[in-house]
Every structure is written in C-alpha cells, then in structure tokens.
Design a protein around this motif. Sequence first.
Motif, PDB file in Angstrom:
ATOM      1  N   GLN A  57       0.991  -1.170  -0.135  1.00 47.11           N
ATOM      2  CA  GLN A  57       0.062   0.081   0.067  1.00 47.11           C
ATOM      3  C   GLN A  57       0.730   1.034   0.124  1.00 47.11           C
ATOM      4  O   GLN A  57       1.940   1.270   0.420  1.00 47.11           O
ATOM      5  N   ALA A  58       0.443   2.211  -0.563  1.00 45.75           N
ATOM      6  CA  ALA A  58       1.161   3.606  -0.510  1.00 45.75           C
ATOM      7  C   ALA A  58       1.465   4.068   0.925  1.00 45.75           C
ATOM      8  O   ALA A  58       0.634   4.041   1.822  1.00 45.75           O
ATOM      9  N   LEU A  59       2.615   4.303   1.044  1.00 43.09           N
ATOM     10  CA  LEU A  59       3.143   4.789   2.335  1.00 43.09           C
ATOM     11  C   LEU A  59       4.267   6.066   2.192  1.00 43.09           C
ATOM     12  O   LEU A  59       5.214   6.207   1.335  1.00 43.09           O
ATOM     13  N   ASP A  60       4.094   6.808   3.140  1.00 35.37           N
ATOM     14  CA  ASP A  60       4.980   7.987   3.151  1.00 35.37           C
ATOM     15  C   ASP A  60       5.525   8.292   4.752  1.00 35.37           C
ATOM     16  O   ASP A  60       4.828   7.665   5.506  1.00 35.37           O
ATOM     17  N   ALA A  61       6.772   8.722   4.729  1.00 39.87           N
ATOM     18  CA  ALA A  61       7.294   8.931   6.128  1.00 39.87           C
ATOM     19  C   ALA A  61       6.557   9.656   6.915  1.00 39.87           C
ATOM     20  O   ALA A  61       6.548   9.662   8.054  1.00 39.87           O
ATOM     21  N   SER A  62       5.843  10.619   6.266  1.00 44.23           N
ATOM     22  CA  SER A  62       5.060  11.561   7.403  1.00 44.23           C
ATOM     23  C   SER A  62       3.819  11.076   7.966  1.00 44.23           C
ATOM     24  O   SER A  62       3.509  11.600   8.962  1.00 44.23           O
ATOM     25  N   VAL A  63       3.272  10.108   7.520  1.00 43.16           N
ATOM     26  CA  VAL A  63       2.270   9.130   8.228  1.00 43.16           C
ATOM     27  C   VAL A  63       2.686   8.031   9.107  1.00 43.16           C
ATOM     28  O   VAL A  63       1.741   7.409   9.935  1.00 43.16           O
ATOM     29  N   LEU A  64       3.934   8.043   9.513  1.00 40.17           N
ATOM     30  CA  LEU A  64       4.555   6.802  10.247  1.00 40.17           C
ATOM     31  C   LEU A  64       4.251   7.399  11.638  1.00 40.17           C
ATOM     32  O   LEU A  64       4.318   8.526  11.976  1.00 40.17           O
ATOM     33  N   HIS A  65       3.935   6.585  12.767  1.00 36.09           N
ATOM     34  CA  HIS A  65       3.734   6.958  13.983  1.00 36.09           C
ATOM     35  C   HIS A  65       4.220   5.894  14.899  1.00 36.09           C
ATOM     36  O   HIS A  65       4.586   4.832  14.733  1.00 36.09           O
ATOM     37  N   PRO A  66       4.453   6.335  16.337  1.00 37.07           N
ATOM     38  CA  PRO A  66       4.882   5.291  17.363  1.00 37.07           C
ATOM     39  C   PRO A  66       4.098   4.006  17.410  1.00 37.07           C
ATOM     40  O   PRO A  66       2.981   4.155  17.150  1.00 37.07           O
ATOM     41  N   LEU A  67       4.677   2.839  18.149  1.00 40.00           N
ATOM     42  CA  LEU A  67       3.891   1.761  18.171  1.00 40.00           C
ATOM     43  C   LEU A  67       2.755   1.912  19.102  1.00 40.00           C
ATOM     44  O   LEU A  67       2.875   2.728  19.997  1.00 40.00           O
ATOM     45  N   TYR A  68       1.831   1.082  18.868  1.00 41.87           N
ATOM     46  CA  TYR A  68       0.578   1.331  19.981  1.00 41.87           C
ATOM     47  C   TYR A  68       1.250   0.866  21.275  1.00 41.87           C
ATOM     48  O   TYR A  68       2.058  -0.127  21.332  1.00 41.87           O
ATOM     49  N   ARG A  69       0.507   1.360  22.111  1.00 38.65           N
ATOM     50  CA  ARG A  69       1.096   1.269  23.672  1.00 38.65           C
ATOM     51  C   ARG A  69       1.037  -0.162  24.021  1.00 38.65           C
ATOM     52  O   ARG A  69       1.896  -0.621  24.547  1.00 38.65           O
ATOM     53  N   TYR A  70      -0.012  -1.095  23.900  1.00 41.43           N
ATOM     54  CA  TYR A  70      -0.199  -2.244  24.222  1.00 41.43           C
ATOM     55  C   TYR A  70       1.110  -3.278  23.533  1.00 41.43           C
ATOM     56  O   TYR A  70       1.702  -4.086  24.281  1.00 41.43           O
ATOM     57  N   MET A  71       1.446  -2.805  22.267  1.00 44.06           N
ATOM     58  CA  MET A  71       2.598  -3.482  21.578  1.00 44.06           C
ATOM     59  C   MET A  71       3.763  -2.968  22.170  1.00 44.06           C
ATOM     60  O   MET A  71       4.661  -3.890  22.256  1.00 44.06           O
ATOM     61  N   LYS A  72       3.911  -1.515  22.411  1.00 47.81           N
ATOM     62  CA  LYS A  72       5.126  -1.066  23.050  1.00 47.81           C
ATOM     63  C   LYS A  72       5.186  -1.840  24.326  1.00 47.81           C
ATOM     64  O   LYS A  72       6.565  -2.421  24.688  1.00 47.81           O
ATOM     65  N   ASN A  73       4.167  -2.173  25.417  1.00 45.57           N
ATOM     66  CA  ASN A  73       4.540  -2.806  26.751  1.00 45.57           C
ATOM     67  C   ASN A  73       4.907  -4.266  26.477  1.00 45.57           C
ATOM     68  O   ASN A  73       5.774  -4.813  27.127  1.00 45.57           O
ATOM     69  N   ASP A  74       4.187  -5.025  25.123  1.00 47.15           N
ATOM     70  CA  ASP A  74       4.733  -6.298  25.086  1.00 47.15           C
ATOM     71  C   ASP A  74       6.088  -6.304  24.721  1.00 47.15           C
ATOM     72  O   ASP A  74       7.094  -7.397  25.289  1.00 47.15           O
ATOM     73  N   LEU A  75       6.602  -5.409  23.727  1.00 51.21           N
ATOM     74  CA  LEU A  75       8.115  -5.328  23.325  1.00 51.21           C
ATOM     75  C   LEU A  75       8.799  -5.134  24.468  1.00 51.21           C
ATOM     76  O   LEU A  75       9.891  -5.760  24.541  1.00 51.21           O
ATOM     77  N   ASN A  76       8.523  -4.240  25.479  1.00 50.73           N
ATOM     78  CA  ASN A  76       9.342  -3.802  26.482  1.00 50.73           C
ATOM     79  C   ASN A  76       9.558  -5.099  27.524  1.00 50.73           C
ATOM     80  O   ASN A  76      10.674  -5.241  28.214  1.00 50.73           O
ATOM     81  N   ARG A  77       8.353  -5.772  27.774  1.00 51.41           N
ATOM     82  CA  ARG A  77       8.437  -6.968  28.533  1.00 51.41           C
ATOM     83  C   ARG A  77       9.276  -8.314  28.208  1.00 51.41           C
ATOM     84  O   ARG A  77       9.697  -9.320  28.799  1.00 51.41           O
ATOM     85  N   LEU A  78       9.781  -8.312  26.920  1.00 54.18           N
ATOM     86  CA  LEU A  78      10.613  -9.579  26.356  1.00 54.18           C
ATOM     87  C   LEU A  78      12.039  -9.485  27.269  1.00 54.18           C
ATOM     88  O   LEU A  78      12.590  -8.580  27.449  1.00 54.18           O
ATOM     89  N   GLN A  79      12.195 -10.908  27.436  1.00 56.90           N
ATOM     90  CA  GLN A  79      13.655 -11.013  27.979  1.00 56.90           C
ATOM     91  C   GLN A  79      14.527 -11.505  27.204  1.00 56.90           C
ATOM     92  O   GLN A  79      14.214 -12.353  25.989  1.00 56.90           O
ATOM     93  N   LEU A  80      15.830 -10.723  27.152  1.00 61.61           N
ATOM     94  CA  LEU A  80      16.910 -11.406  26.169  1.00 61.61           C
ATOM     95  C   LEU A  80      18.140 -11.393  27.096  1.00 61.61           C
ATOM     96  O   LEU A  80      18.327 -10.639  28.238  1.00 61.61           O
ATOM     97  N   HIS A  81      19.229 -12.176  26.542  1.00 62.76           N
ATOM     98  CA  HIS A  81      20.579 -12.117  26.898  1.00 62.76           C
ATOM     99  C   HIS A  81      21.374 -10.661  26.696  1.00 62.76           C
ATOM    100  O   HIS A  81      21.185 -10.376  25.611  1.00 62.76           O
ATOM    101  N   CYS A  82      22.269 -10.503  27.543  1.00 57.24           N
ATOM    102  CA  CYS A  82      23.309  -9.721  27.254  1.00 57.24           C
ATOM    103  C   CYS A  82      24.041  -9.734  25.942  1.00 57.24           C
ATOM    104  O   CYS A  82      24.313 -11.027  25.572  1.00 57.24           O
ATOM    105  N   LYS A  83      24.421  -8.664  24.971  1.00 58.55           N
ATOM    106  CA  LYS A  83      25.250  -8.960  23.958  1.00 58.55           C
ATOM    107  C   LYS A  83      26.703  -9.463  24.209  1.00 58.55           C
ATOM    108  O   LYS A  83      27.251  -9.838  23.256  1.00 58.55           O
ATOM    109  N   ASN A  84      27.090  -9.301  25.557  1.00 60.90           N
ATOM    110  CA  ASN A  84      28.384  -9.761  25.682  1.00 60.90           C
ATOM    111  C   ASN A  84      28.271 -11.221  26.438  1.00 60.90           C
ATOM    112  O   ASN A  84      29.160 -11.551  27.179  1.00 60.90           O
ATOM    113  N   ARG A  85      27.223 -11.879  25.740  1.00 66.93           N
ATOM    114  CA  ARG A  85      27.169 -13.491  26.485  1.00 66.93           C
ATOM    115  C   ARG A  85      28.316 -14.098  26.134  1.00 66.93           C
ATOM    116  O   ARG A  85      28.833 -15.037  26.988  1.00 66.93           O
TER     117      ARG A  85
END
Length: 288
Positions: A57-85
């Motif tokens: 679908q047609a897309l322009d940078a001006s219509v991009l917006h931050p992630l929905y809050r519920y998705m942002k919360n789910d993303l922040n709760r993900l657990q991951l290893h340190c890059k220096n593992r």
Amino acid sequence: MGYDIERFVGYVNEGLLCSICRDVLEDPLQAPCEHAFCTTCIHGWLVHHSNCPEDRQALDASVLHPLYRYMKNDLNRLQLHCKNREHGCDMVCSLESIDRHERECEYSQISCSNAGCPVQVERRNLEGHLALCEYRSRECPNGCGYTILSAEDTQHNCVAELRTELELLRSEMICRVEEAKHEMESRLDSQRRHMVQKESMLQNEIEELKSQMSRMMSDVRSLLAAERQHRQELEQAELEKRELMELLKSLQKDCRQNTTEGNKKSTNFRPLTRLESMKRKPREVTVI
C-alpha cells in the motif's frame, strides 16, 4: 536493524518482528496499515520505495507513528541475553532495561583511554591494563613535572624539557602581553574618540550658551534702557504735574482775589443797577 531474535528467551510474537529485517523491533514505527518496522529499516526502505514492504500500500514517512501502547508494553517485557554473552556475561533482563545494562556491563569491550593505544579490553580488566599499558603517561620521577610515556623514558631530558617549557611559557606570555597591549590600545582609541566627540558636543553647547547669554545680555540692556527712559518720562511727568499744581494753585488764588474784588464792585453799583432797571421798564411799555 533490530535485535537478533536468537538473544531472546522464550517465544516472540510475530507482530513484534520488523517486516523488513525480520528481527525484533528496535526503536519501532508503525504504518497506517498497522505493520511495524525498525526506524532505520523503514526510512532506508522509503528512500527507494513509496509503499509498504508488507502489503504494497502507498506509504510516506510523514504518516508513520509510534507503536501502539499495548504493543510497546509487550515489546518492553521481552527477556533477552546481554550482547556480551559470548564474553561471559550471563545477564538476562527486559528489553526496556537492556541498553542501561550494556552501557555498564563489565564484559563490554572498551578502548584503552591512553592516547595512541589501540588495545580494546573488557571493562572489568581496564584498570589492570592501564597499569601496564606502554602508552600510559606519568610525571617525570626527577621532579621536572613533565608527563612522559614509558616508551620515551630513555629519551627524556629534564633540562631540555624545562627549557622547552620555559620557551613556551615565554612565548605564551609575550602573546598575552601583545594581546593585552592591543586590547588596551583599542580601548584607549575608543575612549579617545569618545572624549573627542564629547568635547565637540560640549564645545557646541558652550557656544550655544554663549549665544544665548549674549542675547540675554542684549535683552537686559534693552530693558535697562527702556526702564531709564520710562523713569525719565515719569520724572518729567512728575515735574509737569508739580508745575501744573503750582499753576492751578496760583489760578485759584487769583480767582479768589478777583472774586473778592468783584463782590466789592457789585456792592457799590447796585443802586445804579436798580435805577437802570426802573428806566428800562417804561421804555418797554412804550414800545408795546
């Protein structure tokens, strides 16, 4: 680019993956069609395309917006290893706090702080490396105060270094003196110009005051002359008044004297007047 999905512990929802790099979203943006992308990924895509990479679908940078809050919360709760593992760090933390941990992680590779040293060491080993680094700097043990490197110990000459330091200080002092001299001369020139302008203004004001004073003196002389003339006129009028009063008194005296003499004459000729009156009456009758 997103976070490598291999670093995450447990299942990662498909909606939290970038549609371009297929890694977990990093600094995410969302299109109106609800597809999500890493910021760097979607901006790089839109340089050469004008549509959504997922559904076209047609897309322009001006219509991009931050992630929905519920998705942002789910993303922040993900657990991951340190890059220096792979270097030995076994820390597992949430995506929300991973950046803070990695900035302070003891297993992070950092560069030696000594100028010219190309070595990178783990943060926890930095202090030991600095103590042995051949590029480390220290003050001369002979007390000249010069900072030397270990590699230059054999070539260091305190007298030569102090002489060089003295020459540098002398040059710096000369430069500062010249700068101060130029600045002082500039200020003096500025003050001199200001004083000349001020003097010229004061001179003009003095000339104007002199002109006003001259006009005032001329007016005062005119007023004094007019006053003297007026005083003379008053004195002349007063003199004339006295003369008139004396003349009036003389006339009144003469009038009184004439009146007295006239009264005496009228008393002496009164019978004659009556006789003439009696003579006139018959004449008047005769005429009738």
